[in-house]
Design an enzyme around this catalytic site. Structure first.
Site, PDB file in Angstrom:
ATOM      1  N   GLU A  18     101.628  57.373   3.734  1.00 48.90           N
ATOM      2  CA  GLU A  18     100.635  56.962   4.733  1.00 48.90           C
ATOM      3  C   GLU A  18      99.456  57.926   4.727  1.00 48.90           C
ATOM      4  O   GLU A  18      99.534  59.001   4.147  1.00 48.90           O
ATOM      5  CB  GLU A  18     101.260  56.967   6.131  1.00 48.90           C
ATOM      6  CG  GLU A  18     101.738  55.606   6.607  1.00 48.90           C
ATOM      7  CD  GLU A  18     100.610  54.673   7.030  1.00 48.90           C
ATOM      8  OE1 GLU A  18      99.441  55.088   7.008  1.00 48.90           O
ATOM      9  OE2 GLU A  18     100.902  53.515   7.371  1.00 48.90           O
ATOM     10  N   ASP A 204      97.991  47.193   8.619  1.00 51.13           N
ATOM     11  CA  ASP A 204      98.450  48.585   8.758  1.00 51.13           C
ATOM     12  C   ASP A 204      97.227  49.517   8.700  1.00 51.13           C
ATOM     13  O   ASP A 204      96.379  49.456   9.592  1.00 51.13           O
ATOM     14  CB  ASP A 204      99.515  48.851   7.676  1.00 51.13           C
ATOM     15  CG  ASP A 204     100.387  50.035   8.002  1.00 51.13           C
ATOM     16  OD1 ASP A 204      99.874  51.012   8.556  1.00 51.13           O
ATOM     17  OD2 ASP A 204     101.595  50.018   7.702  1.00 51.13           O
TER      18      ASP A 204
END
Ligand SMILES: O=C(O)[C@H](O)[C@@H](O)[C@H](O)[C@H](O)CO
Ligand SMILES: [Zn+2]
EC number: 3.1.1.17
Length: 299
Positions: A18, A204
């Site tokens: 991420e 996301d």
């Protein structure tokens, strides 16, 4: 249409990669592996990865103007010293919510570190709802809270004129916009600029390009999509060889390459056989559009 080329540049199979951030000074890509509690730095020239392990899930990392980095660790905003691998707590949020942790974060054009929280997941996208909030850490280390009732606080970025803040709460399946006051850091007038289509799955991470268009990572959708926030239209879809796409940023020479993170958490053995690159870091070239440098935290 451009002819995009996709390459898996790092196949160490992160659990949940991420928060990719390009660090021009070191020609490196910073990113985190949330459940592994790792902040990673991949040198694009030597192809080596360095890692710093912290004491709780680390959900985002950002550059810091005074040197080193800042990161969201558990429910804490921390300063990270790469040399001695130490993390110093700058502020703590959600003290009454023991099951919460930070998720995605990014620094605004004035050097404030924005990051939101969520309840810890029992499986990807399975969690107690409405537990999260959005915060920012000001350069003087005080924290402001913007709103609560968030499911999965995710992608964020600012328009090129700094007048709009874009934000994703994943389970709303929407990319939202707010008016942004750069002087005060205040947001107002929330509205949706794009609703994801069924096959695009869960929005996301997100980043903006030099033309002011938004790139959104589609978790379970195996793609990044380029959106025009003014018309609400999708302009482009770039498919990747893995489904759990978590975030994207521009980097490389003149910010002409896109780096994409992915996850393998929550995949069964069969899925992993079919997608051996799940959890890898991907580089997309030939998009025909560049990004902008990340803003450093000013505190
Ligand atoms: O990285 C994140 O944003 C969350 O922590 C992840 O767990 C997933 O991406 C999420 O489940 C998909 O919405
Ligand atoms: Zn995310």
């Amino acid at each position: 249409m451009s002819s995009a080329k996709i390459e898996c540049v790092l196949r160490e199979n992160w659990c949940c990669g991420e928060s990719p951030v390009w660090e021009e000074a070191s020609n490196s890509l910073l990113f985190v592996d949330i459940p592994a509690k790792k902040v990673c730095r991949w040198d694009s020239l030597s192809k080596q990865v360095q890692q710093v392990t912290v004491d709780a899930p680390v959900s985002s990392v950002a550059l810091r103007q005074s040197g080193g980095y800042v990161a969201t660790v558990g429910t804490k905003f921390c300063a990270l010293n790469w040399e001695d691998q130490s993390a110093v707590v700058l502020a703590t949020v959600d003290k009454d919510k023991k099951n919460n942790r930070f998720n995605d974060g990014k620094v605004d054009p004035a050097g404030r570190y924005f990051a939101g929280t969520m309840a810890e997941e029992t499986a990807p996208a399975v969690l107690e709802r409405y537990q999260g909030s959005l915060y920012s850490l000001f350069p003087d280390h005080h924290v402001e809270k913007y709103f609560d009732q968030v499911d999965i606080s995710n992608g964020l970025d600012w328009s090129l004129d700094h007048k709009i803040f874009y934000y994703i709460d994943s389970l709303s399946y929407s990319v939202d916009a707010f008016d942004y006051d750069l002087q005060t850091g205040k947001i107002s007038n929330r509205r949706s600029v794009y609703k994801l289509e069924k096959e695009e799955q869960i929005p996301d991470g997100m980043c903006i390009d030099v033309e002011g268009k938004l790139w959104v990572a589609c978790y379970n959708g195996g793609r990044v999509i380029r959106l025009d926030p003014e018309t609400g239209k999708r302009l482009q879809t770039v498919k990747l060889p893995v489904v759990k796409i978590t975030s994207c940023c521009f980097g490389g020479k003149d910010y002409s390459e896109m780096y994409v993170t992915s996850a393998r958490d929550g995949m069964d053995p069969e899925g992993l056989l079919q997608q051996p690159e799940a959890g890898g870091i991907f580089k997309i070239t030939g998009l025909g559009v560049k990004g902008i440098p990340p803003y450093p935290y000013a505190g």
